[in-house]
Write a protein that holds these residues in place. Structure first.
Motif, PDB file in Angstrom:
ATOM      1  N   GLU A  12     -29.293  18.711 -13.943  1.00 59.00           N
ATOM      2  CA  GLU A  12     -28.938  18.451 -12.548  1.00 59.00           C
ATOM      3  C   GLU A  12     -29.572  17.190 -11.978  1.00 59.00           C
ATOM      4  O   GLU A  12     -30.496  17.256 -11.179  1.00 59.00           O
ATOM      5  N   ARG A  14     -30.236  14.060  -9.640  1.00 57.99           N
ATOM      6  CA  ARG A  14     -30.091  13.959  -8.191  1.00 57.99           C
ATOM      7  C   ARG A  14     -29.944  12.507  -7.765  1.00 57.99           C
ATOM      8  O   ARG A  14     -30.515  11.607  -8.409  1.00 57.99           O
ATOM      9  N   ARG A  38     -25.600  16.151  -6.458  1.00 59.99           N
ATOM     10  CA  ARG A  38     -26.676  16.589  -5.569  1.00 59.99           C
ATOM     11  C   ARG A  38     -27.300  15.368  -4.924  1.00 59.99           C
ATOM     12  O   ARG A  38     -27.739  14.449  -5.624  1.00 59.99           O
ATOM     13  N   GLN A  40     -30.050  13.733  -1.984  1.00 59.77           N
ATOM     14  CA  GLN A  40     -31.192  13.991  -1.127  1.00 59.77           C
ATOM     15  C   GLN A  40     -31.417  12.716  -0.319  1.00 59.77           C
ATOM     16  O   GLN A  40     -31.495  11.620  -0.905  1.00 59.77           O
ATOM     17  N   GLY A  58     -32.170  11.219 -12.234  1.00 57.79           N
ATOM     18  CA  GLY A  58     -31.164  10.858 -11.247  1.00 57.79           C
ATOM     19  C   GLY A  58     -31.208   9.378 -10.999  1.00 57.79           C
ATOM     20  O   GLY A  58     -31.462   8.591 -11.923  1.00 57.79           O
TER      21      GLY A  58
END
Lengths: 210, 435
Positions: A12, A14, A38, A40, A58
């Motif tokens: 996953e 980010r 995802r 942020q 990420g």
């Protein structure tokens, strides 16, 4: 890599987005989430640094021009911390020279605002790929280093000779020890490095020195 | 020399159908008609003098005539001096002086027509014995001087003599010159005013030019948000689980961002547009708020904190809002520049509006810079004085002329801690003229 691949990828990755404009942040977050990424978001470079975890994969989408710590300054801080997170800079028209500099210093790319969604998404996917690769290599290096740190100084000397392709006799002469002792050290090195052949050993050393 | 008051029967009457036939070719249309010399005092002394037969002084003595002429021209110079550039007052004074210059029985009347103006002395009566002379301005006939006498002059001569004609001619020439000079002065003033407006506009545009990169950034942000929102919407719509409410919400954010960008462009256009001064009832707080997107971009990108305190229910002022905004922008930019080398926590600019005394509205811009060197204080508002590299040195000088043209003031005060405050004050509009 398709969107589905991204969505289902195991670790996953980010996207961290830093921009001082709340609306820009919100819209980019929405865009990223609309393709299942995802995201942020952070209103300042220092906000980002506060929660920055070097172990997360990420990429970083970063505005060049911000009050307080600028995007370029944040890039410098991350470099000092040996962070491997790829950076995609967002720039306004006038900031292109600044962005070119940032790319020279290792940023992945820069995108001019306003941008086409696909441009950003392509860069993000590329960044993910690069970061995953960097992290894989990092893991290999870390593992190789870990194995080799347990070597004694004498074992290191012998290892150096083996890697340079010298025979046991030659190593023994160079180090002023008996060939038999070289053989024992060499066996220890192979054991600690968890390798069974000289080519594997060379590869391990190269990985550790990367 | 005392002169006789008007006989009631000789009161001015409308011109009987152009009987005089000598009305000069001034521009037609409305003329100001000013009766200038009816005072009670003169009427009282009238009767006595009428009974004393007075012999018209025959102007045989050439020197006498010349003296009278000089006396009259000298009188006109006096009138011009006291008239403060008002042509109306000059003509009023002159027509009276001219009528009095002829010590005739019965009294002489005079009328001056110049351009759209017409003034008459008390005894002017059209259709009587008359003589007139053209007033020429820049070689063009612009009006005339006419003197009239109700009865044939006592000497029995028909019309006025050579001396009278000469005097009228001299006065006509003098008035022509005065009109030429007033016109030249008016043109010069207009030219000056135009130059001032152009300079004001130029400095405003130049200030915005310096801010252009930051303003462009400020417009680019909402555009970026719009593009990303729109693209997100497309993707959301394509996804099998379309959330209608979410898309509606995003669409309304797109609208907000478009308005945000539009507002900045609008502010910019208003400030850049070339326009002549137009003062109106003006809310100073609104003035500050309108330009806030412009200066806050500047402040933010230079790490400067803004503290804007606008006193509520501020009385309105009579002002050209754009010019006041120009002055405020200039002070804010100076303040931000003054703190360039401050540590980040000391880059604070305060902008306040308040009504300190019920008569004025004040705007203060306070920085925490290193203050003004004492030797620069006197020159601060002088044109071409600048402490900035590449500065034109016109900002404060133009600001001052803007404030003065508003009946307001600009000044500064130094903080003991080092900062500088610049203050603007503008007179409050009295209640009755509120919009």
């Amino acid at each position: 890599m398709s969107e589905m691949d991204l969505r289902s990828s195991g670790d996953e990755p980010r996207v961290f987005v830093v921009d001082d404009d709340a609306s820009v942040l919100d819209s980019i977050r929405l865009l990223l989430e609309s393709v299942g990424l995802r995201a942020q978001t952070f209103l300042s470079a220092s906000d980002f640094l506060e929660t920055f975890d070097p172990d997360v994969t990420g990429c970083l989408v970063l505005d060049v021009r911000m009050p307080g710590m600028s995007g370029v300054e944040l890039q410098n801080v991350l470099r000092e911390r040996h962070a491997t997170l790829p950076i995609i800079f967002l720039t306004a028209h006038g900031d292109v020279p600044m962005a070119v500099d940032a790319v020279k210093k290792g940023a992945l790319d820069f995108i001019q605002k306003p941008f086409r969604d696909q441009d950003l998404l392509d860069r993000v996917q590329e960044a993910f790929r690069i970061h995953a690769e960097r992290r894989r290599r990092e893991a290999v290096r870390y593992e190789a280093e870990k194995r080799l740190t347990s070597l004694t100084p004498r074992e290191r000397d012998v290892l150096e000779g083996v890697v340079q392709g010298k025979s046991n006799k030659r190593i023994a002469r160079d180090l002023g020890i008996s060939p038999r002792t070289v053989e024992i050290h060499r066996a220890h090195v192979m054991e600690k490095g968890e390798v069974s052949s000289v080519p594997e050993l060379v590869k391990l050393v190269l990985n550790a020195r990367e | 020399m005392p002169w006789r008051g008007p006989d009631p029967t000789l009161e001015q009457e409308p011109d009987p159908g152009g009987q005089t036939g000598k009305r000069p070719p001034g521009p037609g249309g409305s003329r100001e008609h000013e009766d200038v010399s009816k005072t009670g005092r003169q009427e009282k002394t009238g009767r006595h003098e009428r009974e004393t037969p007075e012999v018209r002084p025959e102007t045989t003595d050439v020197r006498d005539v010349r003296v009278r002429e000089l006396h009259c021209l000298y009188g006109i110079s006096h009138i011009v001096e006291g008239a403060g550039g008002s042509l109306r007052r000059i003509l009023q004074g002159t027509v009276e002086l001219l009528a009095q210059a002829f010590p005739l029985k019965p009294p002489v009347g005079a009328r001056i027509i110049l351009g759209h103006r017409e003034v008459r002395s008390a005894h002017y009566r059209p259709g009587a014995w008359s003589h007139s002379a053209e007033i020429r301005v820049h070689g063009e006939s612009r009006g005339s001087i006419e003197i009239t006498c109700p009865d044939p002059p006592p000497s029995g001569r028909c019309g006025f003599g050579e001396d009278e004609r000469r005097l009228v001619q001299a006065v006509a020439e003098r008035l022509g010159h005065i009109a030429e000079r007033l016109e030249a002065e008016r043109r010069l003033q207009e030219h000056e005013a135009e130059l001032r407006e152009r300079l004001t506009h130029l400095t405003r545009v130049s200030t915005l030019g310096e801010m252009a990169s930051n303003i462009a950034h400020e417009i680019n942000q909402p555009l970026t948000a719009i593009a990303s929102y729109a693209q997100a919407c497309r993707r959301l719509l394509r996804s099998p689980s379309t959330d209608r409410d979410e898309i509606l919400e995003v669409l309304s954010r797109i609208g907000d961002q478009a308005v945000r960008a539009g507002n900045i462009v609008q502010r910019l256009r208003t400030l850049v547009r070339k326009r002549s001064t137009s003062k109106a009832s003006c809310d100073i707080n609104a003035c500050v708020e309108e330009i806030q997107p412009l200066f806050s971009a500047d402040a933010r990108l230079q790490d400067c904190q803004l503290r804007v305190e606008l006193e509520e229910d501020l009385p309105r002022v009579h002002a050209d809002g754009v010019q006041i905004q120009q002055v405020i922008l200039n002070l804010i930019r100076n303040g931000i520049d003054a703190m360039e080398d401050n540590p980040p926590d000391q880059k604070i600019l305060e902008i306040k509006t308040f009504a300190p005394d019920g008569r004025t509205v004040q705007i203060s811009v306070t920085d925490r810079g290193s203050g003004l060197p004492e030797e620069t204080e006197d020159q601060l508002f002088e044109p071409f004085f600048t402490t900035k590299e590449g500065g034109m040195g016109l900002g404060l000088s133009v600001s001052r002329s803007i404030m003065e043209s508003h009946g307001g003031r600009i000044w500064f005060s130094s903080d003991r801690a080092g900062g500088t405050s610049f203050h603007l004050s503008l007179p409050i509009v009295p209640e009755t003229t509120h919009e």
